[in-house]
Write a protein that holds these residues in place. Structure first.
Motif, short mmCIF file in Angstrom:
data_model
loop_
_atom_site.label_atom_id
_atom_site.label_comp_id
_atom_site.label_asym_id
_atom_site.label_seq_id
_atom_site.Cartn_x
_atom_site.Cartn_y
_atom_site.Cartn_z
N THR A 44 -7.56 -7.41 0.29
CA THR A 44 -7.42 -7.43 -1.17
C THR A 44 -6.03 -6.98 -1.61
N ASP A 45 -5.11 -6.85 -0.68
CA ASP A 45 -3.77 -6.37 -1.03
C ASP A 45 -3.06 -7.37 -1.94
N VAL A 46 -2.31 -6.85 -2.92
CA VAL A 46 -1.52 -7.68 -3.83
C VAL A 46 -0.08 -7.16 -3.81
N ILE A 47 0.84 -7.95 -4.35
CA ILE A 47 2.26 -7.60 -4.24
C ILE A 47 2.56 -6.27 -4.92
N GLY A 48 2.00 -6.06 -6.12
CA GLY A 48 2.26 -4.81 -6.82
C GLY A 48 1.81 -3.60 -6.04
N LEU A 49 0.64 -3.69 -5.41
CA LEU A 49 0.14 -2.58 -4.62
C LEU A 49 0.94 -2.40 -3.34
N TYR A 50 1.33 -3.50 -2.72
CA TYR A 50 2.14 -3.43 -1.51
C TYR A 50 3.48 -2.76 -1.80
N MET A 51 4.08 -3.12 -2.92
CA MET A 51 5.34 -2.50 -3.33
C MET A 51 5.15 -1.01 -3.61
N PHE A 52 4.05 -0.67 -4.28
CA PHE A 52 3.77 0.73 -4.59
C PHE A 52 3.61 1.56 -3.32
N ASN A 53 2.89 1.02 -2.34
CA ASN A 53 2.67 1.75 -1.10
C ASN A 53 3.96 1.88 -0.29
N LEU A 54 4.83 0.86 -0.36
CA LEU A 54 6.11 0.95 0.34
C LEU A 54 6.95 2.09 -0.22
N ALA A 55 6.91 2.26 -1.53
CA ALA A 55 7.76 3.27 -2.16
C ALA A 55 7.13 4.66 -2.15
N PHE A 56 5.80 4.74 -2.36
CA PHE A 56 5.19 6.05 -2.56
C PHE A 56 4.02 6.33 -1.61
N GLY A 57 3.73 5.40 -0.70
CA GLY A 57 2.59 5.60 0.19
C GLY A 57 2.84 6.68 1.22
N ALA A 58 1.79 7.02 1.93
CA ALA A 58 1.89 8.09 2.93
C ALA A 58 2.67 7.66 4.16
N GLU A 59 2.66 6.36 4.50
CA GLU A 59 3.29 5.88 5.72
C GLU A 59 4.75 5.52 5.51
N TYR A 60 5.10 4.99 4.33
CA TYR A 60 6.45 4.48 4.11
C TYR A 60 7.08 5.17 2.90
N HIS A 61 8.40 5.29 2.97
CA HIS A 61 9.18 5.74 1.82
C HIS A 61 10.49 4.95 1.83
N ASN A 62 10.37 3.67 1.63
CA ASN A 62 11.53 2.79 1.68
C ASN A 62 11.74 2.19 0.30
N TYR A 63 12.47 2.91 -0.54
CA TYR A 63 12.70 2.44 -1.90
C TYR A 63 13.54 1.16 -1.93
N GLY A 64 14.42 1.01 -0.98
CA GLY A 64 15.25 -0.18 -0.95
C GLY A 64 14.43 -1.43 -0.72
N TYR A 65 13.57 -1.41 0.30
CA TYR A 65 12.74 -2.57 0.59
C TYR A 65 11.69 -2.79 -0.50
N ALA A 66 11.16 -1.70 -1.04
CA ALA A 66 10.20 -1.82 -2.15
C ALA A 66 10.86 -2.47 -3.36
N SER A 67 12.13 -2.14 -3.62
CA SER A 67 12.85 -2.75 -4.73
C SER A 67 13.06 -4.24 -4.48
N ALA A 68 13.30 -4.62 -3.24
CA ALA A 68 13.44 -6.04 -2.90
C ALA A 68 12.13 -6.78 -3.15
N VAL A 69 11.02 -6.15 -2.79
CA VAL A 69 9.71 -6.76 -3.07
C VAL A 69 9.50 -6.87 -4.59
N GLY A 70 9.96 -5.86 -5.33
CA GLY A 70 9.85 -5.91 -6.79
C GLY A 70 10.67 -7.04 -7.38
N MET A 71 11.87 -7.28 -6.86
CA MET A 71 12.68 -8.39 -7.35
C MET A 71 12.04 -9.73 -7.00
N PHE A 72 11.40 -9.79 -5.84
CA PHE A 72 10.66 -11.00 -5.47
C PHE A 72 9.51 -11.25 -6.44
N LEU A 73 8.81 -10.18 -6.81
CA LEU A 73 7.74 -10.29 -7.78
C LEU A 73 8.27 -10.76 -9.13
#
Length: 315
Positions: A264-293
């Motif tokens: 059930t994953d969606v782009i907004g949630l995937y971006m959120f987890n990339l930036a603020f999730g427990a496993e990842y803290h990659n604001y750069g890649y999360a921002s790229a996903v946001g620009m794609f969105l």
């Protein structure tokens, strides 16, 4: 000296006359009226978007020094299978959620407008009630409905003779994705019922009376008269629903957090987890996903404009 005083006296009335002119007062009023809204747009919309575009070119976890990597994040994005899986789920929501919300809202609004029920104002309040609730409350309510042990859905199925045991609708890959759609529809129908009703009451009754004399059925009147006359309103509603289905992830976050197994994953949630999730803290890649969105939203808007007519029907 006297000449200087005389020039000063002459300049003051000229300045006062400039301030009293209607054109100057109009521009001063527009300046004070627009500046707060435009300033808020620059500060809370344009500036964050520009910074997001800049961050998308960095390898940065938000703490250490950022490293400029150019378009490497975008190369990684197009090779990331989880992004495309999330986009596929978004497209499913984008198709089904607006379709169901618009269809159900049109039918309910048409019935309440043309049947003249005595309790119509009460029905308006009932239909609008889900919009008063926050997304968190709506999601928790539907989580209770889908619960396998004491959920309302399983209990209703048992009442009609369908016993599926303790089936967890949000815990199974086959049903979790489709179980997310009803909460979105339920939360959105009431608002658009009110919008469509307000648009329908402006249609002259004489058009319906003429159609009735010619033998038009209620469904024919809805399709041939009502919908064409309120199509601009329907178009705007469809646009908001399409964009909201692509951007929103609150219900998914609370109901499943993208699970089970990312079904059930969606782009907004995937971006959120990339930036603020427990496993990842990659604001750069999360921002790229946001620009794609953002690009996906622009494309969705253009497609909606192309295939949903904006032509106004006059009577």
């Amino acid at each position: 000296m006297n000449n200087m005083k005389q020039l000063t006296r002459n300049a003051i009335p000229e300045r006062e006359g400039w301030l009293r002119s209607k054109q100057t007062q109009k521009w001063i009023f527009l300046l004070f009226a627009i500046t707060p809204a435009f300033g808020g747009y620059l500060l809370f919309t344009l500036y964050p978007n520009l910074m997001s575009a800049y961050y998308s070119l960095l390898n940065w976890n938000g703490i250490s020094d950022p490293v400029f990597v150019g378009f490497q994040n975008y190369v990684t994005l197009f090779q990331d299978k989880y992004v495309w899986r999330a986009l596929f789920h978004n497209l499913i929501y984008m198709f089904f959620v607006p379709a169901f919300v618009i269809l159900i809202s049109l039918l309910l609004a048409y019935i309440l407008t043309n049947k003249n029920y005595k309790g119509t104002p009460f029905y308006k309040v009932i239909f609008f009630f889900p919009n008063v609730l926050s997304s968190v409350v709506v999601a928790l309510l539907w989580a209770f409905i889908y619960d396998g042990s004491f959920g309302l859905l399983n209990s209703m199925l048992r009442l009609v003779g369908i016993n599926i045991g303790e089936y967890y609708w949000l815990g199974e890959i086959k049903t979790a994705l489709w179980a997310i759609i009803p909460p979105y529809v339920w939360a959105g129908v009431g608002f658009y019922v009110i919008i469509f009703m307000n648009a329908m009451v402006t249609i002259p009754k004489s058009l319906y009376e003429s159609a009735i004399l010619e033998g038009a059925t209620p469904m024919t009147r809805l399709v041939k008269i009502t919908i064409p006359l309120i199509m601009p309103i329907v178009r705007v509603g469809a646009l908001f629903l399409v964009l909201g289905s692509l951007k929103g992830f609150e219900h998914v976050l609370i109901l499943t957090n993208g699970g089970p197994a990312g079904s059930t994953d969606v782009i907004g949630l995937y971006m959120f987890n990339l930036a603020f999730g427990a496993e990842y803290h990659n604001y750069g890649y999360a921002s790229a996903v946001g620009m794609f969105l953002f690009i996906v939203l622009v494309i969705a808007k253009l497609i909606t404009d192309k295939y949903i007519t904006s032509q106004t029907v006059e009577y």
